[in-house]
Design an enzyme around this catalytic site. Structure first.
Site, PDB file in Angstrom:
ATOM      1  N   ASN A  84     -10.612   3.497   3.496  1.00 25.76           N
ATOM      2  CA  ASN A  84     -10.373   3.344   2.048  1.00 25.76           C
ATOM      3  C   ASN A  84     -11.508   2.626   1.331  1.00 25.76           C
ATOM      4  OD1 ASN A  84      -8.657   3.414  -0.377  1.00 25.76           O
ATOM      5  ND2 ASN A  84      -8.675   1.196  -0.108  1.00 25.76           N
ATOM      6  N   TRP A 143      -9.412   9.127  -7.409  1.00 24.54           N
ATOM      7  CA  TRP A 143     -10.704   9.482  -8.023  1.00 24.54           C
ATOM      8  C   TRP A 143     -10.749   9.007  -9.474  1.00 24.54           C
ATOM      9  CZ3 TRP A 143     -15.385  10.785  -6.388  1.00 24.54           C
ATOM     10  CH2 TRP A 143     -15.508  11.151  -5.047  1.00 24.54           C
ATOM     11  N   TRP A 178     -16.232  13.262 -11.515  1.00 25.67           N
ATOM     12  CA  TRP A 178     -15.324  12.876 -10.434  1.00 25.67           C
ATOM     13  C   TRP A 178     -14.618  14.084  -9.837  1.00 25.67           C
ATOM     14  CZ3 TRP A 178     -10.176  14.069 -11.366  1.00 25.67           C
ATOM     15  CH2 TRP A 178      -9.777  14.184 -12.697  1.00 25.67           C
ATOM     16  N   TRP A 218     -21.908  13.702 -18.247  1.00 20.99           N
ATOM     17  CA  TRP A 218     -22.122  13.883 -16.811  1.00 20.99           C
ATOM     18  C   TRP A 218     -23.435  14.597 -16.545  1.00 20.99           C
ATOM     19  CZ3 TRP A 218     -18.899  11.001 -14.228  1.00 20.99           C
ATOM     20  CH2 TRP A 218     -17.571  10.838 -14.656  1.00 20.99           C
ATOM     21  N   TRP A 253       1.563   1.969  -3.393  1.00 23.81           N
ATOM     22  CA  TRP A 253       0.460   2.629  -4.114  1.00 23.81           C
ATOM     23  C   TRP A 253       0.591   4.154  -3.989  1.00 23.81           C
ATOM     24  CZ3 TRP A 253      -2.986   1.786  -7.755  1.00 23.81           C
ATOM     25  CH2 TRP A 253      -3.377   0.482  -8.040  1.00 23.81           C
ATOM     26  N   GLU A 282       0.840  -1.214   0.000  1.00 28.81           N
ATOM     27  CA  GLU A 282       0.000   0.000   0.000  1.00 28.81           C
ATOM     28  C   GLU A 282       0.869   1.256   0.000  1.00 28.81           C
ATOM     29  OE1 GLU A 282      -3.284   0.035  -0.583  1.00 28.81           O
ATOM     30  OE2 GLU A 282      -2.988  -2.126  -0.677  1.00 28.81           O
TER      31      GLU A 282
HETATM   32  P1  FAD Z   1      -3.286   2.023   5.330  1.00 28.92           P
HETATM   33  O1  FAD Z   1      -4.159   0.961   4.780  1.00 28.92           O
HETATM   34  O2  FAD Z   1      -2.758   1.843   6.679  1.00 28.92           O
HETATM   35  O3  FAD Z   1      -2.099   2.209   4.281  1.00 28.92           O
HETATM   36  C1  FAD Z   1      -0.828   2.768   4.640  1.00 28.92           C
HETATM   37  C2  FAD Z   1      -0.517   3.957   3.765  1.00 28.92           C
HETATM   38  O4  FAD Z   1      -0.426   3.559   2.393  1.00 28.92           O
HETATM   39  C3  FAD Z   1      -1.578   5.035   3.799  1.00 28.92           C
HETATM   40  O5  FAD Z   1      -1.415   5.858   4.915  1.00 28.92           O
HETATM   41  C4  FAD Z   1      -1.337   5.752   2.481  1.00 28.92           C
HETATM   42  O6  FAD Z   1      -0.281   6.669   2.581  1.00 28.92           O
HETATM   43  C5  FAD Z   1      -0.912   4.613   1.565  1.00 28.92           C
HETATM   44  N1  FAD Z   1      -2.077   4.132   0.810  1.00 28.92           N
HETATM   45  C6  FAD Z   1      -2.953   3.171   1.182  1.00 28.92           C
HETATM   46  N2  FAD Z   1      -3.863   2.972   0.205  1.00 28.92           N
HETATM   47  C7  FAD Z   1      -3.553   3.837  -0.794  1.00 28.92           C
HETATM   48  C8  FAD Z   1      -4.124   4.111  -2.074  1.00 28.92           C
HETATM   49  N3  FAD Z   1      -5.182   3.435  -2.533  1.00 28.92           N
HETATM   50  N4  FAD Z   1      -3.562   5.067  -2.825  1.00 28.92           N
HETATM   51  C9  FAD Z   1      -2.468   5.740  -2.396  1.00 28.92           C
HETATM   52  N5  FAD Z   1      -1.884   5.523  -1.194  1.00 28.92           N
HETATM   53  C10 FAD Z   1      -2.424   4.585  -0.416  1.00 28.92           C
HETATM   54  N6  FAD Z   1      -5.004   8.792   0.318  1.00 28.92           N
HETATM   55  C11 FAD Z   1      -4.379   9.895   0.751  1.00 28.92           C
HETATM   56  O7  FAD Z   1      -3.356   9.785   1.451  1.00 28.92           O
HETATM   57  N7  FAD Z   1      -4.834  11.147   0.425  1.00 28.92           N
HETATM   58  C12 FAD Z   1      -5.950  11.336  -0.335  1.00 28.92           C
HETATM   59  O8  FAD Z   1      -6.307  12.484  -0.620  1.00 28.92           O
HETATM   60  C13 FAD Z   1      -6.655  10.179  -0.771  1.00 28.92           C
HETATM   61  N8  FAD Z   1      -7.806  10.307  -1.481  1.00 28.92           N
HETATM   62  C14 FAD Z   1      -8.478   9.179  -1.884  1.00 28.92           C
HETATM   63  C15 FAD Z   1      -9.651   9.329  -2.626  1.00 28.92           C
HETATM   64  C16 FAD Z   1     -10.366   8.205  -3.043  1.00 28.92           C
HETATM   65  C17 FAD Z   1     -11.620   8.365  -3.863  1.00 28.92           C
HETATM   66  C18 FAD Z   1      -9.898   6.920  -2.699  1.00 28.92           C
HETATM   67  C19 FAD Z   1     -10.641   5.695  -3.141  1.00 28.92           C
HETATM   68  C20 FAD Z   1      -8.717   6.764  -1.985  1.00 28.92           C
HETATM   69  C21 FAD Z   1      -7.995   7.883  -1.568  1.00 28.92           C
HETATM   70  N9  FAD Z   1      -6.793   7.765  -0.825  1.00 28.92           N
HETATM   71  C22 FAD Z   1      -6.133   8.891  -0.426  1.00 28.92           C
HETATM   72  C23 FAD Z   1      -6.163   6.448  -0.610  1.00 28.92           C
HETATM   73  C24 FAD Z   1      -6.549   5.714   0.683  1.00 28.92           C
HETATM   74  O9  FAD Z   1      -7.932   5.711   0.850  1.00 28.92           O
HETATM   75  C25 FAD Z   1      -5.903   6.306   1.923  1.00 28.92           C
HETATM   76  O10 FAD Z   1      -4.519   6.484   1.728  1.00 28.92           O
HETATM   77  C26 FAD Z   1      -6.099   5.365   3.128  1.00 28.92           C
HETATM   78  O11 FAD Z   1      -7.468   5.174   3.369  1.00 28.92           O
HETATM   79  C27 FAD Z   1      -5.437   5.946   4.340  1.00 28.92           C
HETATM   80  O12 FAD Z   1      -5.721   5.186   5.472  1.00 28.92           O
HETATM   81  P2  FAD Z   1      -4.553   4.446   6.260  1.00 28.92           P
HETATM   82  O13 FAD Z   1      -3.447   5.398   6.521  1.00 28.92           O
HETATM   83  O14 FAD Z   1      -5.173   3.766   7.411  1.00 28.92           O
HETATM   84  O15 FAD Z   1      -4.076   3.388   5.172  1.00 28.92           O
END
Ligand code: FAD
Length: 486
Positions: free
Chosen positions: A349, A390, A367, A314, A286, A283
């Protein structure tokens, strides 16, 4: 010691541990003037949103306290960074500015601009690796191109040198200038909401700053890492790290997170946590991938990555958008997510995916409207991750979800919030409904609703759209893309 100080320009790296620019400033054996510049007056599409401003205030306050413990200070100035830094260099006699790289398009242009201006006046601007594990220009395909697909990007990253081990936090006093330049008062920046003060839920949920980030990391390692692969999709439990805002503001470095997980895995001789730890590291990559995309496609926040989406039909429905924003769509899982966001500045997420899909596919709202709302309300609002995610949900992005896959909110809800705890927490007006009716209250009988004190259309909204009809309408709209692909 040379008396010409170094300006240490803090940006999205609001910490003292694992800070390469700070370590270099200490090694240069000169007085250090730490500075943060708030540039919120230059017109910009992506001016920091309300929730981020709240976080920034707290994180700067924490950094300032941490610097004071080392006999130093954080100088706060407001204005255009290039002018502020030049003025400060004149005031203090500094010969050099040290800073961590930022990777957003505007920040990169600014860095180049500063480098040229400082060179012209005979001063140095040194950039250090910033908040990424791998610099975004480094992973390339065999043809030397940027990646568009995650899995090969991930493999390429793993084949590079592993992320550098984090640097320790300095424990000695930082060398100070003979006299300190003036600083703004943080309170005067008015980053906190006052009329009204909507930040109560955020104060209860978060501890911004380096110490708070470290606590989150340790809590994740101790409590959630082992089960992460199974539980990361469950919004009803604390199955993820919640490190995202800390990573965004640089309260903690991704290197620290990476190595802490690696060390934990190495010390568990029974292989416990292996799969959870590895999927967490994935992650983190990602996040790197989002930055890689933004770095190579700087208009990602505004423009569909796949050009055929430009003609998508849209439906700009302001009333439906407002219902989605306020968590009043009549779909409990969507409403719970939107209310979690409003209350705490964060959303799980899985629920981000469900709410984003609902906006785009059930309501056919662009979006970018959802991206803007998240930008304003998320404490982890991040230009790279937000725009890439998004576009991923819309199907218009790189390596995106197939646009014809439409999340069924009820099935998502049953699968990932099986006992309804998440919905009950954020949609309390439904709390008394039996779990089997919680995911789709409109299907419950009048007696069941009455017994739970729910009046659809009054105490809780009726569904904004019918799922079956909305699905059909979305598939028809997506025909435009299918035709363009032929
Ligand atoms: P964990 O599951 O603990 O993951 C650890 C770290 O990995 C996160 O803190 C984050 O830095 C990174 N990560 C995890 N999943 C993703 C992902 N899909 N994409 C990129 N990095 C990821 N994340 C943001 O940091 N900022 C945003 O503005 C953002 N906007 C989002 C908008 C949408 C529509 C969606 C679907 C996802 C978005 N995310 C965003 C990705 C993700 O939802 C969050 O990073 C995650 O929920 C953060 O929670 P966590 O720290 O507990 O994640």
């Amino acid at each position: 010691m040379s008396s010409a100080p170094v300006l240490l320009w803090f940006r999205q790296d609001l910490r003292l541990a694992d800070h390469r620019a700070l370590a270099a400033a200490i090694a240069a054996a000169r007085p250090i003037v730490p500075v943060f510049v708030l540039d919120d007056e230059t017109p910009s599409e992506w001016r920091m949103g309300g929730a981020s401003r709240w976080w920034l205030h707290q994180s700067l306050a924490a950094l300032s306290r941490d610097l004071e413990r080392l006999g130093s200070r954080l100088v706060l100035r407001r204005g255009q960074a290039i002018d502020v830094l030049e003025t400060l260099a004149e005031e203090t006699g500094a010969e050099a500015v040290y800073a961590s790289r930022c990777y957003e398009p505007r920040a990169r242009r600014l860095e180049d601009h500063i480098a040229r201006r400082f060179e012209a006046i005979g001063k140095t601007f040194r950039r250090f690796a910033g908040g990424l594990l791998f610099e975004p220009e480094v992973p390339t395909t065999k043809a030397g191109e940027p990646f568009r697909v995650f899995t090969p990007f991930y493999k390429a990253c793993l084949a590079l040198d592993p992320p550098k081990a984090p640097l320790p936090r300095p424990d000695k006093r930082l060398p100070s200038p003979e006299s300190w330049p003036g600083s703004d008062d943080l309170e005067d920046w008015e980053l906190l909401p006052t009329k009204p003060d909507w930040a109560g839920g955020m104060r209860e949920t978060w501890e911004p700053g380096e110490a708070g980030a470290e606590k989150r990391l340790l809590r994740f390692l101790d409590m959630a890492m082992a089960g992460y692969s199974d539980k990361r999709n469950r919004p009803d439990i604390e199955g993820t790290s919640r490190l995202s805002p800390h990573l965004h503001f640089g309260d903690i470095s991704p290197h620290r997170c990476w190595h802490a997980v690696e060390e934990r895995l190495a010390s568990a001789d029974d292989g416990r946590g292996e799969s959870g730890g590895r999927s967490f590291l994935r992650e983190l990559v990602w996040r790197e991938f989002s930055y890689h995309l933004l770095f190579h496609w700087p208009d990602l926040p505004e423009k569909a990555f796949r050009p055929e989406f430009e003609d998508f039909p849209w439906d700009e429905d302001a009333t439906a958008l407002a219902a989605w924003q306020r968590g009043r769509t009549g779909y409990p899982i969507v409403d719970a997510g939107m209310r979690e966001l409003w209350e705490t500045g964060w959303m799980h997420n899985r629920v981000r995916m469900v709410t984003a899909s609902f906006l785009i596919k059930h309501l056919l709202i662009p979006w970018q409207a959802g991206e803007d709302w998240f930008w304003d309300t998320l404490v982890d609002a991040d230009l790279a991750s937000n725009s890439a995610s998004w576009q991923w949900v819309a199907g218009s992005g790189a390596d995106a979800a197939p646009y014809f896959r439409i999340f069924n909110p009820m099935l998502q809800s049953k699968k990932f919030d099986p006992k309804g705890d998440y919905i009950r927490r954020y949609v309390p007006e439904l709390a008394e409904l039996p779990t089997e009716h919680l995911h789709a209250p409109w299907e419950a009988s009048a007696d069941v609703l009455k017994a739970a004190g729910v009046k659809l259309g009054e105490s809780y909204p009726k569904p904004l759209v019918d799922h079956g009809l909305a699905r059909k309408r979305a598939l028809e709209a997506y025909e435009v893309i299918r035709r363009a692909e032929r």
